[in-house]
Structures are given as structure tokens and as C-alpha cells.
Design a protein around this motif. Structure first.
Motif, PDB file in Angstrom:
ATOM      1  N   LEU A   1      18.942  82.929 -37.939  1.00  0.00           N
ATOM      2  CA  LEU A   1      19.607  82.850 -36.637  1.00  0.00           C
ATOM      3  C   LEU A   1      19.319  81.515 -35.958  1.00  0.00           C
TER       4      LEU A   1
ATOM      5  N   THR B   1      21.647  79.141 -37.446  1.00  0.00           N
ATOM      6  CA  THR B   1      22.960  79.339 -36.828  1.00  0.00           C
ATOM      7  C   THR B   1      23.053  78.601 -35.506  1.00  0.00           C
TER       8      THR B   1
ATOM      9  N   TRP C   1      25.634  75.651 -34.535  1.00  0.00           N
ATOM     10  CA  TRP C   1      26.515  75.794 -33.379  1.00  0.00           C
ATOM     11  C   TRP C   1      26.292  74.664 -32.379  1.00  0.00           C
TER      12      TRP C   1
ATOM     13  N   ILE D   1      28.602  89.127 -31.129  1.00  0.00           N
ATOM     14  CA  ILE D   1      27.192  89.252 -31.522  1.00  0.00           C
ATOM     15  C   ILE D   1      26.808  90.722 -31.665  1.00  0.00           C
TER      16      ILE D   1
ATOM     17  N   TYR E   1      27.869  81.060 -39.812  1.00  0.00           N
ATOM     18  CA  TYR E   1      28.190  82.486 -39.742  1.00  0.00           C
ATOM     19  C   TYR E   1      27.638  83.280 -40.906  1.00  0.00           C
TER      20      TYR E   1
ATOM     21  N   GLN F   1      24.212  83.804 -39.649  1.00  0.00           N
ATOM     22  CA  GLN F   1      24.212  84.775 -38.558  1.00  0.00           C
ATOM     23  C   GLN F   1      24.379  86.194 -39.091  1.00  0.00           C
ATOM     24  N   ASN F   2      25.381  86.402 -39.917  1.00  0.00           N
ATOM     25  CA  ASN F   2      25.679  87.767 -40.353  1.00  0.00           C
ATOM     26  C   ASN F   2      24.602  88.345 -41.251  1.00  0.00           C
TER      27      ASN F   2
ATOM     28  N   SER G   1      18.773  88.831 -31.101  1.00  0.00           N
ATOM     29  CA  SER G   1      19.690  87.895 -31.752  1.00  0.00           C
ATOM     30  C   SER G   1      20.334  86.970 -30.729  1.00  0.00           C
TER      31      SER G   1
ATOM     32  N   LEU H   1      20.018  82.936 -30.474  1.00  0.00           N
ATOM     33  CA  LEU H   1      21.246  82.145 -30.557  1.00  0.00           C
ATOM     34  C   LEU H   1      21.476  81.315 -29.295  1.00  0.00           C
TER      35      LEU H   1
END
Length: 292
Positions: free
Chosen positions: A10, A13, A17, A160, A221, A224-225, A236, A240
């Protein structure tokens, strides 16, 4: 170790981002909103299908509808956020989008009756205050761009939250493929409807699409997933929220923006928030399990 593996993913991620803020800002000089989104997600979908082609076998009816839901939410969130950038500053856009760090635990309570963990709530508020110091100037007036940014925060909170729910039962990579495929189809449809199918492209614009597709979409992603298989929705969202921290650092590094003492304090608060949510057992708080 699985938990910390997920939270490391995360953080990656958030890093991707954060760099995406710079990529999107530069990309809008070469592409329209829907060109940027359609091409970005189409390339990301192709790459995922090539790299993780074995995961295509795992796409069943459940993965299809869940991935499609995530794809629609993701597309809408990016569209609203990008249009918001046309009417407000990137700093205010980033701050208002980050309100999702407070919306996610509310969704968890309203939909699944997950009671608020007091330490996660404190961490979420700390993160939001830190983002405010990091992103906002002395003047704060609302305009249409700010309203779109708030709507974006709501959409990202749903993304999310439902990603965290869906990856507990479905394969994360299969979900990501369907999610991207849905977003790419929607982007292409909007390009066609608006007559924005590109006929002439510049090399720099292509490089930006490649960067956004590979790093800010595929890598971000997928991390993230997969990461959300190990962390709850509120934590999370807090992790993030470091997206704003990384976005500021990339802006200072690549766009030569000035890093002020106020911004440094904001970065510090965000880091404290993440550590507070993550390391509470280390501070002897594990036995304090009361909920508010």
C-alpha cells in the motif's frame, strides 16, 4: 509477516499515486481528460493481460461483476478528479480528495457495522490535518473544482472500501484486470462520443501515457488490490493518504516547487498518523481494545 507485506504494498501504491499528480498535470498539456484516461487504462489492461494471462482463467461471474463495479467507480473518480483540476489548484484538489481517509471508516460502519477503532480515527484526523498543512494556502474558498474534488473523495472512498471487501473473496489480479478493462472501455466510449479520438500525438505525450499506465496504474493498483487482502479499509485509507506526501516530494523534485516549513510539518503529521495506526501495539496499547 503477511500483514506488513500488505501494508508495504500500500505504501508503494501511495508512492506511485503521488508521482501520478505530476504525470497527470503534465499529461493534460498533451491530452484531453478522456484521452488521458482511455489510453492509460487501455495500455494498462493490455499489459496486465500479457503479464498475468493465467489469471484470465479465474475471471468468473463474481469477478466480472465485482471488477466491473470497481472499474466504474475508478473511472468516475478519475474523471471527476481530473476535471476538478481544471477549475481548482492541484494542492486543493489533493487535499479535498484526501478527505476519503475520513469517509472510509464511516462507510465501514454504515454498511458493515464495523465499529470505529479510536486509534484509527485519531490517525485519520491526524492524516487529514497533515494533508491540510501540506496542501492548503491561507485562502480557502469553494468553487466548482472544489466541489468536484469532494465528490472525487467520496468515489475514492467507495473504491478503497469495496476493493478491500472484494479482494477478501476473489483473486486480486483477476479483479484488477476486469477493473481496468471496464475503465478503459468507458474511456474509449467517451472519447468517441466527444469526438476526441487522437489523430496526431507527440512523443512526450506518449511517454507520459506509458509512465501513467505502467507505474501509476498497473504497479499501483496491483499493489493496492493485493495489499488490501491483509489490511482493513480504514488502515488502508490512512496508508494511502501518504499519496499527498509523495506528491509534494515529487513536485519539489521534478517541478521545482518550494518546500516550506508548513509543508514539512504536514509531512511529519502524515507520517505520525501512519505510524500511530500501524504501531499502536508497540506503544503498549494492544490491551486497550475499547471502541468508540
Amino acid at each position: 509477516m503477511g500483514k506488513y507485506k500488505g501494508e508495504l504494498l500500500l505504501v508503494i501504491t501511495a508512492l506511485m499515486w503521488g508521482s501520478g499528480f505530476v504525470g497527470m498535470a503534465v499529461g493534460l498539456e498533451y491530452w484531453t481528460v478522456f484521452q488521458l484516461m482511455g489510453l492509460r487504462f487501455t495500455l494498462a489492461t493490455v499489459l496486465l493481460c500479457l503479464i498475468f494471462h493465467k489469471k484470465l482463467r479465474l475471471i468468473n461471474k463474481a469477478v466480472l461483476w465485482k471488477g466491473a463495479v470497481l472499474g466504474v467507480i475508478l473511472f468516475a473518480a478519475f474523471a471527476v478528479q481530473t476535471y476538478g483540476l481544471l477549475y481548482t489548484t492541484p494542492a486543493k484538489n489533493a487535499f479535498l480528495t484526501a478527505i476519503n481517509v475520513l469517509i472510509v471508516p464511516v462507510l465501514a460502519y454504515l454498511i458493515y457495522k464495523r465499529r470505529f477503532d479510536r486509534y484509527e480515527v485519531i490517525a485519520a484526523i491526524l492524516a487529514l490535518v497533515g494533508i491540510g498543512f501540506l496542501s492548503l494556502t491561507s485562502s480557502f474558498t469553494m468553487n466548482v473544482g472544489d466541489i468536484l474534488s469532494i465528490l472525487c473523495a467520496v468515489l475514492f472512498a467507495f473504491d478503497i472500501f469495496y476493493t478491500n471487501v472484494f479482494v477478501k473473496k476473489e483473486d486480486a489480479l483477476a479483479l484488477t484486470i476486469v477493473q481496468f478493462m471496464t475503465a478503459s472501455v468507458l474511456g474509449i466510449i467517451m472519447m468517441i462520443i466527444l469526438g476526441e479520438v487522437p489523430t496526431v500525438v507527440e512523443p512526450t505525450g506518449i511517454y507520459i501515457i506509458i509512465y501513467l499506465a505502467v507505474f501509476c496504474t498497473c504497479v499501483a493498483y496491483v499493489c493496492q488490490n493485493i495489499g488490501m487482502q491483509y489490511a482493513n479499509p480504514t488502515k488502508s485509507a490512512i496508508i494511502l493518504s501518504m499519496e499527498s506526501l509523495f506528491g509534494t516530494l515529487f513536485s519539489v523534485w521534478l517541478l521545482n516547487e518550494l518546500l516550506t516549513g508548513r509543508m514539512i510539518f504536514g509531512c511529519f503529521l502524515i507520517l505520525i498518523a501512519v505510524l500511530f495506526a500501524e504501531l499502536k501495539p508497540k506503544f503498549g496499547l494492544a490491551h486497550m481494545k475499547q471502541k468508540i
